[in-house]
Scaffold this active site. Structure first.
Site: not given
Lengths: 263, 263, 263, 263, 263, 263
Positions: C50, C127, C187
């Site tokens: 990420d 998030e 991803e």
């Protein structure tokens, strides 16, 4: 339920945004924020008394003077033995002081950023007092920093507007301190008048005033706390006395706010 | 007013402390905390929609399953253009994220300290979501630190319980994202069913879905925001559709909570 | 290592202060801050995905449009079961929400105080989203207070720029929600293209989409979480698909930023 | 780019979660967190020096002793005139003290919650020092509250491990205080050895030591600050000297950590 | 007791408000805030040394230059093994870093809001240093936000003004680092001169310098800490040496402050 | 100067750590923390009254009962018009509420961590009250989290111990509320007895009680505030009255503390 008899139009959350905008065209109306708590009020009253009473007063004051009532803050600072019986009673759910400060500060600031710069805090819970003072001070400071001018905040407890005459009606034998007047004659009478469904009239206690030493202990010493959670006699409460309080304080508070925001 | 038709007994603030104590003798009931906002909901709905809807659902779920409803949190996180039109509309009064986190954390913790360890957060305002997640996480951590065991928290948005069948009724031509479903068919229908006094039925807009770029700008670019503040068509809303939603989601949420707190 | 193929000159931490000063003489360039996390990404990808992906996109966007890339924020908000598998997996190390808010707010503010008032937040971790929103809002407010004008902040997730055509390439049978697209086809493909050394190609799982109930529980119910931590099938991932994503989103993001900062 | 020559396997963000889990089966390895800054380092070195150096040392120490390196904290506390030239130089972007404390505290705590209870903070930026001390103290306190036992944290600056012999090599005419050794011989030499691409060798200044009064002024008095931002002569820097430092401190730090975590 | 011989009139808390107002008519005097700690100082000195010394210096400097002395901050940051022996010794009572920052920031800001915009922080406790730096920075930022101009803050430790000549008197065989000079020759001598009642002269230890490794461990490794809590030899302390220090640093600090606030 | 006549040995900051350790061998003595303010006290008294009085009472109580006195907190919450004249008077320097809470919480916690678990807060400044309550509550909560048991905190204001007989001596014509008793007969008398050097006896005002409306305004309405800052008549103050107060309250407080910490 006190909501039933009040006028919808003073509640901001019952207005659409264009309605609110129209109401504020001529200048910002006073916005009243009731601040209460969830706190035991004896075997005879519901846990929401401290929110219901300032909200009911607020709605009547607002109707009288053209003010608006914002959604109430329903949780307050921790109940203390000497003014609320203590936070250990079932149903108490309280905020840390800084949480209450931030909550009220944020609401004041965001109203002010939208031009609603005249704010009145109607407190219904003794323990909230100083945290509302801090919220008001921090809100002013923040608005200065952001360049929002003209903010004025009034903070009051409706009980401080009870006149000597009304007080004599409520307490013919003398008033306890307001701290001890928790779930006692004044609050019970007002609830009997405004929200009788939240009073269990047959369970109103009439025990003598609680007797505390002149200091506080943490963790609380539970022994001087009456098992009912009521700190002064409530037996003489009546809906008539409650009406007398409300009918006297509402116009007086409206007049005081009018002065406070125009001078 | 949605409050009128609900059962008083599920509201904690309408119980006395001995009544609450009696209700919890057999183990902690689920305590539902509705979390809303004060936010524009178009020219046709009042600012309190996001508090009214989860509270009404909560009261019905509670009545069905023997849960309790705590006082609602009436202020929420800042309205965002893509999910609420933006905080600049008149009447929006919002909290900083950390304020909302602390507020909900404190309420959860204090309920848990009093033995009410089963908490459900009913969110009515998209923007609150992640701050409620953080409040739940911090409350758990604090309870671990204080040695309060058995705390379990469920967080939900009632709209996520709408079944495919109900969704087909609401949106025969397909559903916009829930973010865009702000003050649109679903919310308007539910309000027409639950609180018609807070809807101006003649002002329901039916503009097309708002069209936003795939990023956000701060300060907000106001140009893609519909002037009404409504992000998707609301013209087909009806009280019947609202009833269909409520009658379907209430038992489903009750069943889900029962599972979530027993497994 | 994705860093190897990028151009050094877009990274602020690889410039001297006089070089940076020279680059900003003609007006503030856009400064991109990648914001990632340290979070499990299945048995087949490293914990830093990420952070790597938004940084790689940022460096390519910056090279294309004359922007700069600030050091990445390598830790993010707590992984949630429905969008990241949950924070309990080995290697997750996360920040409290308010910590992330303060961190990003401080960095934005200090760039702005130095005249770098055009900031883009490139988020790589679902998030983080709302905490970045709050960071941007608080940074703007602080800059208003300090009298720093002209600050504009854009926040985006690169995945939101994937075009319908690219999406059809990636997901010929339909896309899961972006929340479930964790360590899955998109991803994994991008990592195979950009940082193949961080992918264990022989371990790519192809399990079906995770199935969660429509609510969240705290502490998390681990049963619906796939043991791999991968929330949707990744088996069809390929470096070619990753190249397709990057080659499409990079110019589109560059164009969007150029508009967002000039209009 | 120092990353190129380091071993991938010591970086946590380059491991998958099962790989990490396997590595920790036999007990928690030491996890090193490099903490740097984005700060001017003269006309001859890039802004990221304070992150690059402790990270490079960390990777070498980790490779030697079987430790792991967590993602670096790339932003640090505000540059001060006497130890970094001051935060007013272009490119400085710094954190408030409490933000840095919370960031490092959160990372330590979350590693510890996952069983990674042996943490080493490798500081590369003088100004971070006391905030790392506070972060370590608060993390320990929080872990005690949560019942996580066995947490041990070591904090160090690699320069404090330079031996008298190495120091004599670096500073044949005597060492300035470490505060003034900012962008000077030691840092420049290490960068020439580890990351020559981040040094503009032709621009290395050789001005005399800065001369400050024995107090600090806020806002900073800029007059005693050298215009280059370099606080002591750097002219004698060389890659050889840098190699001497690294080759000496790496084994010494590895040995010290081994002792610190086993005694 | 050092208070006995100082002049009352320099202490703000001994002035009435009209007296203070009169003193500030001609422009704001420098206001010195001593910042100390409650920390062990060996078997021979009282716990308040770090408050007594900067306050005594402050009162003498103030009397000399027409400054004022604000009430001292009597609690400081946590004692560290290498500079104070460690917070585990009996009698240490310390503040979290952020608490100290907020405390000093608030005091600076409120003085500045009242027009007392020239503030000097006299630190007596090594561990406070960086938190005072942060307090000064945050106070300046807040004053900018509130539009209070002209604030200038000087921060100093009196020991940094000891001249080479005085140092030679104190330490004929060489000075330890100031960190190790805890409860040792310099502090003991100054206390013997200024507050002999707080010294147990017969208990002055003369143990060798403590020897610490070049890193810190949390929780502290107590083994290298001398059992007395004294980190360097104190045996050669004398009231004469203390007088020499005070008589030299007081005029030098007064002169430095005069320059710092006028240039 | 009140310090002159007190006994050194009750002050913790005048003890060495071995002396303190010896004193606590038989169990933790009560540690009294005086909490004051820097606040105007009329034209006739110095700004430090609210620190001097509780400290003097504390030292006498401690001497009587074998307690200890910690360094006073010399800054307090913001002076309010109705209880202190308001924070706008020259010389007021106050803390934000949360700063005061954290400061007192930290001190309580660190004493308790060192085994000094019996804490008494002696408040000298009406405005501090509720923030001390919060500090005590948060300290208890933190100690529970850290597993420090047996902590008990008593909070008091010495004036609440004035007996009816003493009150009749002080106020033969009736007492104003304690809020209005600011810089008036009681405080002035006590200062004339305890610290006559801090009273300008020829400037004692004797104006009538201030008259405030039953609400507060922010920013403060200065009109009802007496220009002197004194809220009730002080003309009848005398050292004899002050002695009567002190001689009565000291043994009564000592007895109350003995009970409070043993029951």
């Amino acid at each position: 339920m006190p909501d039933a008899e009040t006028t919808d139009t003073v509640r901001i959350d019952e207005l659409t945004w264009p309605e609110l905008e129209a109401l504020t065209k001529a200048g910002p109306p006073v916005v009243i924020i009731p601040v209460g708590s969830l706190e035991q009020h004896g075997p005879h009253m519901a846990l929401g008394v401290d929110r219901v009473l300032p909200q009911a007063v607020a709605e009547r004051v607002a109707a009288r003077m053209g003010a608006l009532v914002a959604p109430a803050v329903a949780y307050g600072y921790k109940s203390q033995p000497k003014s609320g019986g203590g936070n250990h009673f079932p149903g108490c759910a309280s905020l840390d002081g800084d949480t209450l400060v931030r909550l009220v500060r944020d609401v004041i600031c965001d109203f002010a950023r939208h031009g609603l710069t005249r704010i009145a805090l109607f407190n219904g819970h003794m323990e909230n007092g100083w945290f509302l003072t801090e919220a008001a001070d921090l809100a002013l400071r923040q608005m200065i920093a952001e360049g929002v001018s003209g903010v004025r905040i009034v903070k009051l407890g409706y009980w401080d507007f009870i006149s000597p005459e009304t007080e004599a009606t409520l307490f013919p034998h003398g008033r306890p301190t307001w701290e001890l007047e928790h779930a006692a004659v004044m609050e019970t009478s007002c609830m009997l008048h405004l929200a009788p469904g939240m009073v269990r009239a047959d369970l109103i206690p009439d025990d003598p005033e609680a007797d505390f030493p002149p200091y506080e202990i943490f963790p609380a010493d539970l022994r001087p706390i009456p098992p009912t959670g009521v700190l002064a006699p409530a037996g003489s409460a009546s809906a008539d006395k409650g009406r007398a309080v409300i009918e006297q304080v509402v116009p007086d508070i409206a007049a005081a706010l009018a002065r406070a925001f125009t001078e």
